[in-house]
Design an enzyme around this catalytic site. Structure first.
Site, short mmCIF file in Angstrom:
data_model
loop_
_atom_site.label_atom_id
_atom_site.label_comp_id
_atom_site.label_asym_id
_atom_site.label_seq_id
_atom_site.Cartn_x
_atom_site.Cartn_y
_atom_site.Cartn_z
N LYS A 49 -36.00 -51.81 -0.80
CA LYS A 49 -35.84 -50.41 -1.21
C LYS A 49 -35.16 -50.30 -2.58
O LYS A 49 -35.63 -49.58 -3.47
CB LYS A 49 -35.01 -49.67 -0.16
CG LYS A 49 -34.51 -48.30 -0.60
CD LYS A 49 -33.67 -47.66 0.47
CE LYS A 49 -32.39 -48.39 0.74
NZ LYS A 49 -31.42 -48.31 -0.40
N THR A 50 -34.04 -51.00 -2.74
CA THR A 50 -33.29 -50.91 -3.99
C THR A 50 -34.12 -51.45 -5.16
O THR A 50 -34.10 -50.90 -6.26
CB THR A 50 -31.97 -51.68 -3.88
OG1 THR A 50 -31.22 -51.17 -2.78
CG2 THR A 50 -31.14 -51.54 -5.15
N ASP A 240 -31.37 -41.91 -3.39
CA ASP A 240 -31.35 -43.08 -2.51
C ASP A 240 -30.82 -42.67 -1.13
O ASP A 240 -30.04 -41.71 -1.01
CB ASP A 240 -30.43 -44.14 -3.13
CG ASP A 240 -30.53 -45.48 -2.42
OD1 ASP A 240 -31.55 -45.73 -1.75
OD2 ASP A 240 -29.59 -46.28 -2.54
N GLU A 241 -31.20 -43.40 -0.08
CA GLU A 241 -30.76 -43.16 1.29
C GLU A 241 -30.91 -41.69 1.68
O GLU A 241 -30.00 -41.07 2.24
CB GLU A 241 -29.30 -43.60 1.47
CG GLU A 241 -29.03 -45.06 1.16
CD GLU A 241 -29.57 -46.03 2.22
OE1 GLU A 241 -30.26 -45.56 3.15
OE2 GLU A 241 -29.30 -47.23 2.10
N GLN A 271 -33.52 -45.36 10.21
CA GLN A 271 -32.13 -45.79 10.04
C GLN A 271 -31.20 -44.60 9.82
O GLN A 271 -30.12 -44.75 9.24
CB GLN A 271 -32.02 -46.79 8.89
CG GLN A 271 -32.78 -48.08 9.14
CD GLN A 271 -32.51 -49.14 8.08
OE1 GLN A 271 -31.42 -49.69 7.98
NE2 GLN A 271 -33.52 -49.43 7.27
N ARG A 629 -30.81 -56.36 11.45
CA ARG A 629 -29.81 -57.09 10.64
C ARG A 629 -30.07 -58.59 10.70
O ARG A 629 -29.55 -59.35 9.87
CB ARG A 629 -28.39 -56.84 11.15
CG ARG A 629 -27.85 -55.40 11.13
CD ARG A 629 -28.06 -54.70 9.82
NE ARG A 629 -29.30 -53.95 9.83
CZ ARG A 629 -29.93 -53.51 8.75
NH1 ARG A 629 -29.45 -53.79 7.55
NH2 ARG A 629 -31.05 -52.82 8.84
#
Length: 675
Positions: A49-50, A240-241, A271, A629
């Site tokens: 994503k980043t 973002d997010e 998420q 994770r």
């Protein structure tokens, strides 16, 4: 006054020549090079994503958009720094003109320019949490409300109520009705305090943290020239997010992009796990409805986990009805199936995790690449003791240590004082909980209590045991008028703690303390009182395994010392990580253990008992975050029996419904031999 901006083609000092098609996968490339207009980028866990957002910024700059015409919004200072660092590295230069930062930092920057339009000076002060609570406390006093009045919320809870109302764009009255029903009788007074608090902030030239968003939104709504100015300035807005935005933040973003709709929001609906702090899941789900022309890009290629782990992750989230359907696709080679481990009880669960960790280390694994994740911090108490016994170094990254928390220490003080009437620290801790009692008052009461104990000790030869309750009653003459009623309840509670069938039974003693008024105290004192109440119920369950009060208190002291030794972890420390899932979001580990996967624990009892589908779906998203994770190995464990809060001994546990939703062929069941 509005300002006109003349657009000039941007020519980077160094030609970038980035081969986007080669450096990004097909899905990332499509999102990074999207045409102007609204874009919703659904970026699955571990999908880069980043990286996609960073390349989107670079692409816009290469298209001639000046850096000061881009606005990049993030949620944390750490995320903002990381994003700006990556952009600089990709471009080979720093870009100080680029507007990038958290919502609150950008809000502060804009309000410094336009504060006079809202009745503030540009040098306004930003109040921290403690400053805000003190000002709210002053408003309560000014309103003539008796702070010791039954069930009136303390300033910390009022601050939380006002903050939640602001971030969810609700009135205080509406929030009290929906979330704080027990305070509804005080609604007029609480609203009056809220109004006075706003007036006092303005009069003193102060804004609290929430005002940086509230007033930014008001500025955009009420001053069209300012809205037009920033609509022209920020030709492209990137967020973002986005799944974690609240109503305030979503409205701000919509107004900034109102003029051109050049808006890119990146996030993962699967998420979204922060509804409890005001995040609005509807923002990301309703984005296509608010922007019908929006392009939706899904980034589903996962670079983190093995195919077997991703199969479990995909199955884990399928039960959610409200979601953007996606299928995480693996890049990595196949690995082992995730393990499903049924343990006889919590002791065997702890022994299994510790033993498996040691085996993995012997096989060449690193402790710092392993994590044990759980829904609530209390779930790891037995594990902490087992790790200590086996001398396995670990760190706890779940916020404040469990036994350092005030509510745990308060209730433990009741039990300690009942076991040892001469425990000065426990006595004074409980005395300070009473209205009208400060340090001097607590010391005065202690001295009177001590005298009463000495008088009782002299009578012990006649067979009369020392009684905390009788000593407290004798000391009550030193309590002031404000304290009299609460002191009487205190004496009555201690008397019951000394009387069968409660005396000496920790679980029943804790239950009595809650029923005798401490639960009300929690609600009046702490914004997250339900979480703290659940902690204490879990503490009562944990205590059932001990034969005596003394054994339980000794174990409490041992676990407290274990926690104190588990210092925060630095990147160089080779320690096993213990963490709540909320605090592990955004992290990754080679090996992950998810423990206590029982109905009522994970998902939480509250989400199951209320029948709230939204709450249950958020719990499922939390499980999905835990699973994703893991990079190489995943262990899902649960105990078959566990001590029950009702004091009836061991209770059978049902595996979490989330485990039952995963096809059996995706998991490898491990059969444990008796330890």
């Amino acid at each position: 006054m509005s300002r006109e901006y003349v657009l000039r083609p941007f020519r980077p000092p160094v030609q970038l020549h980035i081969d986007y098609a080669r450096e990004l996968n097909e899905q990332q490339y499509a999102a990074a090079t999207a045409v102007p207009g609204p874009s919703l980028v659904i970026a699955g866990a571990g999908s880069g994503k980043t990286r996609t957002l960073t390349y989107r910024v670079a692409y816009l700059l290469e298209q001639g958009i000046p850096p000061d015409r881009l606005l990049l919004l993030t949620f944390t200072n750490k995320a903002a720094r990381e994003m700006m660092r990556r952009v600089s590295e990709l471009l080979g230069q720093d870009l100080p003109e680029l507007w990038g930062g958290t919502f609150h930092s950008i809000g502060n920057r804009i309000l410094r320019q336009h504060a006079p339009l809202l009745g503030y000076q540009r040098d306004f002060t930003i109040l921290d949490r403690e400053d805000a609570e003190q000002l709210i406390g002053a408003c309560v006093v000014e309103a003539g409300i008796d702070k010791t009045a039954a069930h009136f919320p303390k300033k910390q809870v009022l601050a939380s109520i006002f903050s939640m109302a602001a971030n969810t764009c609700q009135s205080v009255a509406a929030l009290l009705e929906s979330k704080y029903e027990d305070f509804s009788g005080w609604a007029p007074q609480i609203q009056a305090v809220a109004k006075a608090y706003q007036e006092r902030k303005r009069a003193t030239g102060g804004m609290d943290f929430d005002d940086l968003l509230v007033l930014w939104l008001r500025l955009l709504r009420e001053h069209s020239e300012v809205r037009e100015e920033y609509g022209r300035r920020f030709q492209f807005v990137l967020v973002d997010e986005y799944q974690d935005t609240n109503r305030l933040q979503s409205d701000i973003v919509d107004l900034l992009a109102e003029r051109h709709h050049n808006l890119t929001v990146v996030g993962d609906d699967a998420q979204s796990i922060y509804a409890w702090r005001g995040a609005n899941y509807a923002n990301i789900m309703q984005f296509p409805a608010r922007y019908p022309e929006a392009k939706i890009y899904k980034i589903e290629t996962n670079y983190r986990s093995t195919p077997q782990i991703l199969e479990v992750a995909n199955a884990a989230i399928k039960g959610n009805v409200r979601q953007f359907a996606k299928e995480l696709a693996p890049v990595r080679k196949p690995g082992e199936k995730p393990a499903l481990v049924a343990c006889s009880d919590t002791t065997q669960q702890a022994a299994f995790v510790a033993q498996r960790v040691l085996e993995l280390v012997e096989e060449g694994g690193s402790l710092k690449e392993m994590a044990v994740l759980y829904r609530s911090h209390f779930h790891a108490l037995e594990l902490q003791l087992e790790l200590t016994r086996r001398q396995i170094p670990f760190s706890i990254t779940s916020g404040m240590r469990f036994f350092e928390q005030a509510h745990i220490k308060d209730v433990a003080a009741y039990l300690k004082l009942a076991a040892n009437p001469r425990d000065e620290l426990s006595f004074k801790r409980l005395a300070l909980l009473l209205p009208g009692v400060g340090d001097k008052g607590a010391d005065k009461l202690w001295k009177a209590h001590k005298v009463a104990l000495e008088q009782q000790s002299a009578a012990e030869a006649s067979g009369t045991p020392v009684s905390v309750a009788r000593a407290l009653q004798a000391a009550g003459g030193c309590a002031g008028k404000k304290t009299a009623v609460a002191w009487a309840q205190y004496v009555a509670t201690m008397s019951q703690l000394e009387t069968a069938p409660v005396a000496g039974v920790p679980s029943r003693m804790i239950e009595l303390v809650l029923e005798a008024g401490y639960e009300d105290y929690l609600e009046e004192t702490y914004p997250n009182y339900q979480v703290r109440l659940e902690d204490l119920k879990q503490l009562a369950s944990y205590s059932i395994q001990f034969e005596s009060l003394q054994d339980f208190l000794a174990q409490l002291a041992l676990v407290s010392n274990v926690e104190a030794e588990a210092e925060p972890q630095s990147e160089d420390d080779d320690k096993l990580r213990l963490s709540t899932i909320h605090q592990a979001k955004g992290l990754e580990f080679q090996v992950v253990f998810v423990i206590m996967l029982c109905d009522g624990l994970f998902p939480s009892a509250r989400s199951v008992e209320t029948g709230d589908e939204d709450a249950l779906e958020e719990e499922r998203r939390l499980f999905y975050v835990a699973v994703t994770r893991a990079k190489d190995d995943l262990y899902l464990t649960y105990p078959l029996t566990r001590a029950g809060y009702d004091g009836m001994g061991l209770a059978m546990q049902r595996p979490s419904q989330f485990l039952c939703e995963i096809p059996a062929d995706l998991l490898q069941e491990w059969n444990l031999r008796p330890w």
